[in-house]
Write a protein that holds these residues in place. Structure first.
Motif, PDB file in Angstrom:
ATOM      1  N   THR A   1      30.295  18.497 -33.099  1.00 34.53           N
ATOM      2  CA  THR A   1      29.532  18.767 -31.655  1.00 34.53           C
ATOM      3  C   THR A   1      30.345  16.780 -30.792  1.00 34.53           C
ATOM      4  N   THR A   2      30.024  15.534 -31.677  1.00 28.40           N
ATOM      5  CA  THR A   2      30.287  14.410 -30.865  1.00 28.40           C
ATOM      6  C   THR A   2      32.386  14.813 -30.050  1.00 28.40           C
ATOM      7  N   THR A   3      33.106  14.668 -31.298  1.00 24.14           N
ATOM      8  CA  THR A   3      34.059  15.548 -31.057  1.00 24.14           C
ATOM      9  C   THR A   3      34.304  16.454 -29.908  1.00 24.14           C
ATOM     10  N   VAL A   4      33.704  17.543 -30.284  1.00 25.65           N
ATOM     11  CA  VAL A   4      34.227  18.990 -29.062  1.00 25.65           C
ATOM     12  C   VAL A   4      33.543  17.872 -27.824  1.00 25.65           C
ATOM     13  N   VAL A   5      32.221  17.363 -27.331  1.00 25.32           N
ATOM     14  CA  VAL A   5      31.717  17.099 -25.983  1.00 25.32           C
ATOM     15  C   VAL A   5      32.591  15.682 -25.820  1.00 25.32           C
ATOM     16  N   ASN A   6      33.276  14.476 -26.475  1.00 20.66           N
ATOM     17  CA  ASN A   6      34.063  13.778 -25.939  1.00 20.66           C
ATOM     18  C   ASN A   6      35.355  13.638 -25.746  1.00 20.66           C
ATOM     19  N   LEU A   7      35.917  14.693 -26.946  1.00 18.73           N
ATOM     20  CA  LEU A   7      37.695  15.247 -25.952  1.00 18.73           C
ATOM     21  C   LEU A   7      37.235  15.792 -24.893  1.00 18.73           C
TER      22      LEU A   7
ATOM     23  N   GLN B   1      22.946  25.835 -33.980  1.00 19.93           N
ATOM     24  CA  GLN B   1      21.481  24.880 -33.017  1.00 19.93           C
ATOM     25  C   GLN B   1      22.188  24.157 -32.055  1.00 19.93           C
ATOM     26  N   ALA B   2      23.487  24.883 -31.191  1.00 19.00           N
ATOM     27  CA  ALA B   2      23.114  24.548 -29.879  1.00 19.00           C
ATOM     28  C   ALA B   2      23.543  23.266 -29.510  1.00 19.00           C
ATOM     29  N   ASN B   3      24.001  21.893 -30.149  1.00 15.51           N
ATOM     30  CA  ASN B   3      23.891  20.442 -30.004  1.00 15.51           C
ATOM     31  C   ASN B   3      24.994  20.298 -28.334  1.00 15.51           C
ATOM     32  N   ALA B   4      25.518  20.757 -28.415  1.00 17.48           N
ATOM     33  CA  ALA B   4      26.783  20.770 -27.692  1.00 17.48           C
ATOM     34  C   ALA B   4      26.486  21.268 -26.302  1.00 17.48           C
TER      35      ALA B   4
ATOM     36  N   LEU C   1      31.077  25.707 -19.821  1.00 15.39           N
ATOM     37  CA  LEU C   1      30.135  25.643 -21.183  1.00 15.39           C
ATOM     38  C   LEU C   1      30.429  27.240 -21.739  1.00 15.39           C
ATOM     39  N   ILE C   2      30.220  27.802 -22.552  1.00 16.37           N
ATOM     40  CA  ILE C   2      29.816  28.854 -23.053  1.00 16.37           C
ATOM     41  C   ILE C   2      28.768  28.624 -23.620  1.00 16.37           C
ATOM     42  N   TYR C   3      27.771  28.915 -23.649  1.00  8.58           N
ATOM     43  CA  TYR C   3      26.120  27.868 -24.270  1.00  8.58           C
ATOM     44  C   TYR C   3      25.603  28.687 -25.683  1.00  8.58           C
ATOM     45  N   GLY C   4      25.611  28.301 -26.919  1.00  9.47           N
ATOM     46  CA  GLY C   4      25.033  28.704 -28.331  1.00  9.47           C
ATOM     47  C   GLY C   4      23.583  28.469 -27.407  1.00  9.47           C
ATOM     48  N   SER C   5      23.179  29.261 -28.537  1.00  4.18           N
ATOM     49  CA  SER C   5      21.631  29.432 -28.818  1.00  4.18           C
ATOM     50  C   SER C   5      21.152  29.934 -30.542  1.00  4.18           C
TER      51      SER C   5
ATOM     52  N   LEU D   1      37.720  24.417 -26.174  1.00  7.96           N
ATOM     53  CA  LEU D   1      37.049  23.520 -27.353  1.00  7.96           C
ATOM     54  C   LEU D   1      36.172  23.999 -28.193  1.00  7.96           C
ATOM     55  N   ILE D   2      35.899  25.411 -29.886  1.00  9.12           N
ATOM     56  CA  ILE D   2      34.764  25.377 -30.284  1.00  9.12           C
ATOM     57  C   ILE D   2      34.385  24.649 -31.177  1.00  9.12           C
ATOM     58  N   ASP D   3      32.735  24.080 -30.753  1.00  8.77           N
ATOM     59  CA  ASP D   3      31.920  23.479 -31.716  1.00  8.77           C
ATOM     60  C   ASP D   3      32.053  24.892 -32.823  1.00  8.77           C
ATOM     61  N   CYS D   4      32.188  25.081 -34.149  1.00 12.31           N
ATOM     62  CA  CYS D   4      31.597  25.627 -35.078  1.00 12.31           C
ATOM     63  C   CYS D   4      30.400  24.752 -36.020  1.00 12.31           C
ATOM     64  N   PRO D   5      29.768  25.254 -36.241  1.00  8.06           N
ATOM     65  CA  PRO D   5      28.616  25.726 -37.377  1.00  8.06           C
ATOM     66  C   PRO D   5      29.039  25.088 -38.507  1.00  8.06           C
ATOM     67  N   PRO D   6      28.538  24.570 -39.404  1.00  8.70           N
ATOM     68  CA  PRO D   6      28.401  23.704 -40.765  1.00  8.70           C
ATOM     69  C   PRO D   6      28.290  25.007 -42.043  1.00  8.70           C
ATOM     70  N   SER D   7      29.518  25.842 -41.216  1.00  3.48           N
ATOM     71  CA  SER D   7      29.603  27.143 -42.526  1.00  3.48           C
ATOM     72  C   SER D   7      30.246  27.225 -42.577  1.00  3.48           C
ATOM     73  N   LEU D   8      30.774  28.633 -43.377  1.00  2.00           N
ATOM     74  CA  LEU D   8      32.450  29.554 -43.417  1.00  2.00           C
ATOM     75  C   LEU D   8      32.064  30.867 -43.492  1.00  2.00           C
ATOM     76  N   LYS D   9      30.931  31.354 -42.964  1.00  2.00           N
ATOM     77  CA  LYS D   9      30.313  32.492 -42.615  1.00  2.00           C
ATOM     78  C   LYS D   9      31.367  33.231 -40.955  1.00  2.00           C
TER      79      LYS D   9
END
Length: 269
Positions: free
Chosen positions: A20-26, A45-48, A90-94, A130-138
């Protein structure tokens, strides 16, 4: 002439490695360069979204969850142009993304390709997605990789466990390339890196050996990362002179050059 939209997935199924830090600051740096940017928050988690969105995800009617499960007509309702970062939509996460992942698996014929289909109308409208991915490989990460033209793998350099599971991630990328052969690795990005520490030197060598390509910029540890998130702003806005801010700036410039993006030279300083 329409834009050639570059879509970058920032993915690693290890938590706390700086996705998320990478996505937001890039996104912030690309926006400052005069590029049009869309952030897609695919993490439940929708942190971005909490960082750059002016609404709480619970207040948003059409998030990534609803978009994935709906017809493409909902896409305009999902895009929010008013964020805390100039030039960044932004397209929000939830939390609903967890449910959406289960429904995709059960109800769609090609569950890994839903996002790619939904994003087709955006081709040429943005310079970067830029796509912020979850901590998962699903399925959520699979959808991001299937929709992306490029991939960045953030690695927590300051942790002896930073490379844990990277082999599984690379195997997953190989599988996704069967449906998305254009997916190109931009490189691993070392986060919380201190070249004076032995663990960071060892991990850098391991990352180079296993992943094969490292981005030339290293992101140092800094308390300003959390400060910027709490203030809902970018590192540059918080403290443009901080080393971590300068490194994200250099990373954005490097990526813009590698991707062939034309940036506003007046913003390059």
């Amino acid at each position: 002439m329409s834009k050639d939209t570059k879509t970058i997935a920032v993915a690693n199924h290890k938590g706390g490695c700086g996705k998320t830090t990478t996505v937001v600051n890039l996104a912030a740096e690309f926006g400052r360069m005069g590029l049009s940017v869309l952030v897609i928050d695919l993490d439940p988690q929708a942190n971005a979204s909490l960082h750059i969105g002016k609404k709480h995800p619970s207040e948003v009617t059409v998030t990534c969850a609803e978009l994935l499960l709906s017809e493409v007509e909902k896409l305009p309702l999902a895009i929010h142009e008013d964020t805390y970062l100039e030039g960044v939509s932004l397209i929000y996460g939830s939390l609903g993304l967890g449910r959406a992942e289960d429904e995709l698996k059960d109800e769609t014929p090609r569950p890994s390709e839903e996002l790619r289909g939904k994003l087709i109308p955006l081709e040429g409208l943005y310079d970067l997605i830029l796509i912020d991915c979850p901590p998962s490989l699903k399925l959520l990460t699979s959808n991001a990789l299937a929709a992306a033209s490029h991939l960045i793998i953030p690695i927590e350099s300051g942790s002896q466990y930073g490379m844990y599971g990277v082999t599984d991630l690379l195997k997953h990328v190989t599988r996704i390339r069967r449906i998305n052969p254009r997916l190109e690795l931009l490189g691993a990005l070392l986060i919380k890196h201190d070249e004076r520490q032995t663990v960071c030197k060892l991990l850098e060598g391991a990352a180079r050996e296993q992943i094969g390509k490292l981005l030339p910029i290293r992101i140092p540890t800094s308390t300003k990362v959390n400060q910027a998130a709490m203030a809902q702003t970018s590192l540059h806005t918080l403290d443009r002179s901080a080393k971590v801010s300068r490194e994200f700036r250099q990373l954005a410039l490097h990526l813009a050059e590698e991707l062939g993006l034309k940036v506003e030279t007046a913003s390059n300083g």
